[in-house]
Motif scaffolding. Structure first.
Motif, short mmCIF file in Angstrom:
data_model
loop_
_atom_site.label_atom_id
_atom_site.label_comp_id
_atom_site.label_asym_id
_atom_site.label_seq_id
_atom_site.Cartn_x
_atom_site.Cartn_y
_atom_site.Cartn_z
N GLU A 53 0.72 -0.86 0.00
CA GLU A 53 0.12 -0.44 0.19
C GLU A 53 0.54 1.11 -0.21
O GLU A 53 0.39 2.12 -0.34
CB GLU A 53 -1.16 -0.23 0.94
N LEU A 58 -1.19 4.49 -1.12
CA LEU A 58 -2.08 4.79 -0.30
C LEU A 58 -1.94 5.11 1.25
O LEU A 58 -2.82 4.99 2.52
CB LEU A 58 -2.54 3.98 -0.08
N THR A 59 -0.97 4.88 1.42
CA THR A 59 0.18 4.60 3.27
C THR A 59 1.15 5.93 2.54
O THR A 59 2.14 5.22 1.54
CB THR A 59 0.61 3.68 3.99
N ARG A 81 -0.95 7.32 -10.78
CA ARG A 81 -2.64 6.44 -10.86
C ARG A 81 -2.82 6.00 -11.78
O ARG A 81 -3.75 4.75 -12.52
CB ARG A 81 -3.11 7.55 -9.90
N LEU A 88 -6.55 -4.76 -4.32
CA LEU A 88 -6.63 -4.30 -2.30
C LEU A 88 -7.12 -5.78 -2.07
O LEU A 88 -7.56 -7.13 -2.66
CB LEU A 88 -7.64 -3.44 -2.46
#
Ligand SMILES: Nc1ncnc2c1ncn2[C@@H]1O[C@H](COP(=O)(O)OP(=O)(O)OP(=O)(O)O)[C@@H](O)[C@H]1O
Ligand SMILES: [Mg+2]
Lengths: 314, 371
Positions: A53, A58-59, A81, A88
């Motif tokens: 991630e 995302l993180t 992106r 996920l």
């Protein structure tokens, strides 16, 4: 590890991430070259999802650098992106939409990519095109997630446990799809805790435990690195107490011994010497075998050799 | 790369796709329908229509409720009041009055009748003349007292000194149904705004769909805008159904400008959507979200004057009640529909609505949790 000949699609350097006082990723360095399938293999809580991630933007990591396709999240987030595909670990798509509608939505986010019909065909969901997501089986949902990941025709794909929870048949279907994606020249980063999956699909495997890479290499290299020719597993009936592991390890040709729930596991270099020695030892104590298996070592055995634990208890 | 591609590669178009990406020529996908905002908005509609409960609560329930209230509180023709008399002479005198229905009964039956509400008034013989026995807090009984007294006085020979006649008007606009329809409309706008947005967002977050969406190139503002666009369309049907029904069946008046009424509904709906977004901005589970929604909406259902005027609450809490968003919305709707007030005449409620909307929206954007 030899230097990569092709340019790196993914490079991770010195990655660290903690949640409160839980250290999820504890210094990971790894790269994947163009067109390679890299597997992250590890038990629950090893830090696979956290690592992936962070790569997906995302993180945010506490420390370390991630570069994808020569781009970074700090400077090229929009472009990235568009160019990566993501599945996920757990996503439930809207139950009330059909397969086609879901894909049409995801396809609309990307400036280029295959048509919705090609996406459906790519994951073999033609028959379910007009079916609501609610009525799909686990394997079909997973294939839909895969199709969504492909909507932008990505160069780099992240698949987080694509087959967890699937029955063997559905798992094999997903494997076939992933193998095809690999053949079409995409770079794939895949996490799993099935060693069979890693062995089949991945060019290289990073074995992760407690947020660290314990070993990295092709499945063959990793298996060779533990220097055992075979694994012998046995169990026995009767009231005899547990066997001394150190005595077992001292038998001829035995390199190591583990026991778990009454199942003993010996790493041996020479089967034809160790098995007779084991029989003799057991007979000497009047023990009757109930089970005896031998097999060539797998990534599971690599994990056991590295950590003393099994990947997962099934 | 083509040597790597397996013959069964289902895309069969990798090369050309990569070429367009290199040239920077965006592949013109599937026209307007391929635009992400259009797709996101269509998803909203599909999710709404495919949830029969939501359709019921938004469209059917308000109409049923209006119908029920309209029938329960309809203005009935002037009723015939039941009274009791102990003496036959009295009974004979009263029987000439059309608006009374008189029965002869003994004293104890009469008293039971009074206490059970079967008769509104009992005429007893007095020391000289008669005694009226009735409950003076009951409006019906007071009316009966006036009618009975006049009938008895006339029977005894009293004459009207002034010539009178009746000119009856039953005007729409002052009935209970006229009062309650703007209230129901406001309540409906609140419910569909807050539920419509709140549940969808929290459900997507719970399913990690929100996380999946933000990992894609979807523009976040388009996601939020899709809710407002779909709200806009559903809103027009919702308002038309409720107001149309009330006007058609109950002749509820629309004294103000219909265009301004539409604008008021739009502004109210946007404000409630912003409030819904705020409520849904962090909740992780449907249970937490619905708890929060009820916590926000319940006081307004009671206090904001949906079913009875908010002005009935004590003076000390009125400023607080007037500052509630639903109170302000219902005030503007009633002013428009019943009094025909133009927008210019509703400065304060409009200011309150705008403030709630903007405040909720910006706070929601700041604290919104996408994963
Ligand atoms: N958002 C979070 N907040 C707190 N702790 C977290 C969070 N995400 C992960 N962790 C912790 O970090 C560690 C690594 O989690 P991670 O999800 O990366 O493991 P994993 O290898 O993907 O495991 P699994 O095979 O179960 O998916 C775990 O101990 C987990 O509890
Ligand atoms: Mg995981």
């Amino acid at each position: 590890m030899e230097a990569p000949v092709t340019p790196l699609s993914l490079s991770i350097r010195g990655l660290r991430k903690s949640f409160g006082n839980v250290v999820a990723v504890d210094g990971i360095d790894v790269g994947a070259s163009n067109g390679e399938c890299l597997g992250l293999l590890g038990p629950n809580g090893a830090g696979k999802t956290t690592t992936i991630e962070i790569c997906e933007g995302l993180t945010r990591p506490d420390a370390g650098e991630v570069e994808l396709l020569g781009l970074s999240w700090r400077h090229n987030a929009d472009e990235l992106r568009q160019r990566i595909g993501i599945q996920l670990q757990e996503t439930q798509f809207s139950d009330k939409l059909t397969v086609e509608e879901t894909l049409r939505l995801f396809r609309s986010f990307y400036r280029s990519g295959p048509s919705v019909f090609d996406l459906i065909a790519a994951v073999r969901l033609e028959e379910k095109r007009a079916a609501r997501v609610m009525g799909l089986s686990g394997g079909q949902k997973q294939r839909l997630a895969l199709a969504c990941a492909l909507a932008g025709n990505p160069d780099l794909l992240f698949l987080d446990e694509p087959t967890t929870g699937l029955d063997p048949q559905a798992r094999r279907q997903v494997w076939e799809l992933v193998a095809q994606l690999k053949h079409s020249g995409r770079t794939i980063i895949l996490t799993t805790h099935y060693m069979e999956e890693a062995e089949r699909l991945c060019d290289r495997v990073a074995i992760i435990d407690h947020g660290r890479i314990m070993a990295l290499g092709t499945p063959r290299e990793l298996i060779a690195s533990i220097g055992i020719g075979h694994v012998v597993e046995f169990a026995f009936n009767g009231v005899t107490g547990p066997l001394e592991l150190s005595t077992l390890a001292a038998l001829e040709g035995v390199r190591g011994a583990h026991a778990e729930n009454g199942l003993y596991r010996l790493s041996v270099s020479e089967l034809h010497r160790s098995v007779p020695a084991l029989f003799e030892h057991l007979a000497g104590q009047g023990i009757e075998l109930s089970e005896l298996r031998t097999h060539s070592p797998t990534l599971e055995d690599v994990f056991v050799a590295l950590t003393g634990r099994r990947l997962r208890d099934e | 790369m083509s040597s790597l591609r397996s013959p069964e590669d289902a895309f069969g178009m990798n090369e050309s796709m990569k070429a367009t990406a290199v040239n920077g020529v965006p592949q013109s996908g599937e026209g307007i329908a391929g635009r992400s905002l259009v797709q996101l908005t269509m998803v909203r509609f599909r999710e709404f229509w495919r949830e029969p409960e939501a359709v019921f609560w938004v469209f059917v329930f308000p109409v049923l409720l209006t119908g029920g209230l309209g029938i329960a509180f309809r203005n009935q023709p002037a009723e015939v009041l039941k009274v009791g008399a102990v003496e036959a002479t009295v009974s004979a005198a009263l029987s000439r009055e059309k608006r009374l229905s008189v029965q002869i009964m003994d004293r104890s039956t009469g008293e039971t009748g009074l206490s059970t509400g079967r008769i509104a008034l009992l005429v007893l013989p007095g020391e000289e003349g008669v005694v009226y026995r009735y409950d003076d807090t009951n409006p019906e009984a007071r009316t009966a007292r006036l009618l009975v007294d006049r009938a008895l006085q006339r029977a005894a020979g009293a004459a009207d000194l002034v010539q009178t006649s009746d000119d009856i008007v039953r005007e729409p606009g002052s009935r209970y149904i006229d009062f309650v329809v703007p209230g129901l409309l406001g309540m409906n706008l609140m419910g569909s705004g807050i539920w419509g947005l709140g549940f969808a967002v929290v459900d997507a977050r719970r399913k990690k769909l929100l996380k999946r969406l933000v990992a894609s190139p979807m523009r976040r503002w388009e996601y939020l805008l899709s809710f407002l666009l779909s709200r806009l369309v559903l809103l027009s049907f919702e308002v038309a159904a409720l107001v149309g029904f009330a006007v058609w069946i109950f002749h509820v008046p629309l004294r103000g400008s219909v265009g301004e009424l539409a604008l008021l509904c739009l502004v109210a709906s946007l404000m409630f959507s912003a409030l819904g977004l705020l409520i849904a901005s962090r909740a992780q589970t449907i249970e937490a979200a619905s708890g929060l929604m009820n916590f926000v909406m319940l006081p307004m259902w009671i206090l904001s004057g949906v079913f009875f005027s908010a002005e009935r609450f004590p003076e000390s809490v009125l400023p607080f009640i007037r500052a509630l968003p639903l109170t302000a919305v219902i005030d503007t709707l009633r002013a428009n529909m019943l009094q025909g007030t133009p927008l210019a005449g509703m400065f304060w409620p409009l200011a309150i609505i705008t403030a709630w909307g903007l405040l909720s929206f910006f706070v929601a954007l700041r604290i919104f949790r996408w994963r």
